[in-house]
Motif scaffolding. Structure first.
Motif, PDB file in Angstrom:
ATOM      1  N   LEU A 138      -7.707  43.129  48.231  1.00  0.00           N
ATOM      2  CA  LEU A 138      -6.792  42.128  47.693  1.00  0.00           C
ATOM      3  C   LEU A 138      -5.519  42.130  48.527  1.00  0.00           C
ATOM      4  O   LEU A 138      -4.685  43.025  48.404  1.00  0.00           O
ATOM      5  N   LEU A 246     -10.920  48.653  44.273  1.00  0.00           N
ATOM      6  CA  LEU A 246      -9.949  47.643  44.687  1.00  0.00           C
ATOM      7  C   LEU A 246      -9.021  48.251  45.730  1.00  0.00           C
ATOM      8  O   LEU A 246      -8.485  49.351  45.535  1.00  0.00           O
ATOM      9  N   THR A 251      -2.886  45.823  45.275  1.00  0.00           N
ATOM     10  CA  THR A 251      -3.124  46.941  44.361  1.00  0.00           C
ATOM     11  C   THR A 251      -1.877  47.811  44.176  1.00  0.00           C
ATOM     12  O   THR A 251      -1.835  48.636  43.267  1.00  0.00           O
TER      13      THR A 251
END
Length: 302
Positions: A138, A246, A251
């Protein structure tokens, strides 16, 4: 015995020398991708420097080669034998089709950068010991990778793992791959200005307003996290991983990400027999690509 991992990015070339058995990082190097040297030569010099250090720290009775494997992580799609990047338009001109083994005069295994992050976590990180792992990165966009039955799954044309390009909103705009309402566009930093109607230019700015209780910021952020949960649940239904990992800059939101994500997962995840899929934050930071490249190479030669 050691392995060398190189992470070739648009800004930095990162190198790591690590032990094959324990994954201990013996030495780390950073060099700018576009510095005083050609970036290909900078990679060669990084490998040479790590090789020299390995020779210095090897046992005195070891007369053989200390480097068992060399891996290189880069953006794009590797070829079928993982010896070069076959497709990566628009970035690092000259990368496509460049055979690193011939250039470095040693076997080199090339892997996509998101796949490298997965390999780092499954061999030495938070997913160590798991045979089925799903990883999402991410950041500016959303990438990913799949470990199936203990092996990196790359699929036809090495395209597998582009997990950010699943649809979570069929009425959304088309993303860079032509899909409407992709997971990447739902939470990636590249679309934050559009998602916030121009109020914020980064996820960091959005989260600062979110923490202060701004209702609009809370709506934007929670909408994004809800779509992330929907995407993760969809992927869990497809692949049934042991764990979801993740990684990436987003994060760093820590509890501001995990608390709402957990609530949405409680609402959407199919849990037969009460089974839940754990979600973990990646252990490795900006050296994940280099560590994962070395891990992939180790898997190929051991």
């Amino acid at each position: 015995m050691f392995a060398i991992g190189i992470d070739l990015g648009g800004t930095w070339i990162k190198g790591v020398l690590m032990t094959i058995d324990t994954g201990e990082m013996v030495k780390q190097l950073y060099h700018p991708t576009h510095g005083d040297k050609d970036w290909k030569q900078a990679v060669a010099e990084t490998v040479a420097e790590l090789q020299q250090h390995a020779d210095l720290v090897k046992p005195t009775d070891d007369q053989g080669s200390t480097i068992k494997a060399i891996g290189l992580s880069a953006p794009g799609l590797p070829n079928e034998t993982n010896r070069c990047i076959a497709y990566m338009p628009g970035r690092l001109p000259g990368l496509e089709g460049f055979h690193w083994g011939d250039f470095l005069n040693a076997p080199v295994y090339v892997v996509n950068d998101a796949h490298a992050a997965l390999m780092a976590e499954t061999r030495f990180g938070v997913a160590k010991g798991s045979r089925h792992v799903l990883l999402l990165t991410l950041g500016t966009g959303v990438g990913g990778g799949l470990l199936v039955d203990g092996r990196l799954y790359q699929g036809n044309s090495q395209r597998a793992g582009h997990l950010g390009h699943i649809t979570v909103d069929t009425e959304g705009d088309r993303d860079i791959m032509g899909l409407p309402g992709s997971l990447e566009d739902a939470i990636g930093n590249a679309t934050i200005e559009k998602r916030s109607l121009g109020r914020y230019t980064s996820t960091y700015q959005l989260l600062e307003a979110y923490k202060q209780g701004n209702p609009f910021a809370q709506w934007v952020w929670l909408s994004s996290v809800r779509k992330l949960a929907v995407g993760i649940c969809s992927l869990i239904n497809c692949f049934s991983p042991d764990v979801v990992v993740l990684s990436g800059g987003i994060t760093q939101a820590d509890a501001d990400l995990l608390l709402p994500l957990t609530s949405f997962m409680d609402a959407y995840e199919w849990r037969p027999g009460g089974l839940t899929t754990p979600i973990k934050i990646a252990h490795f930071g900006d050296m994940a690509g280099a560590i994962g490249a070395a891990s992939f190479a180790i898997q190929e030669v051991v």
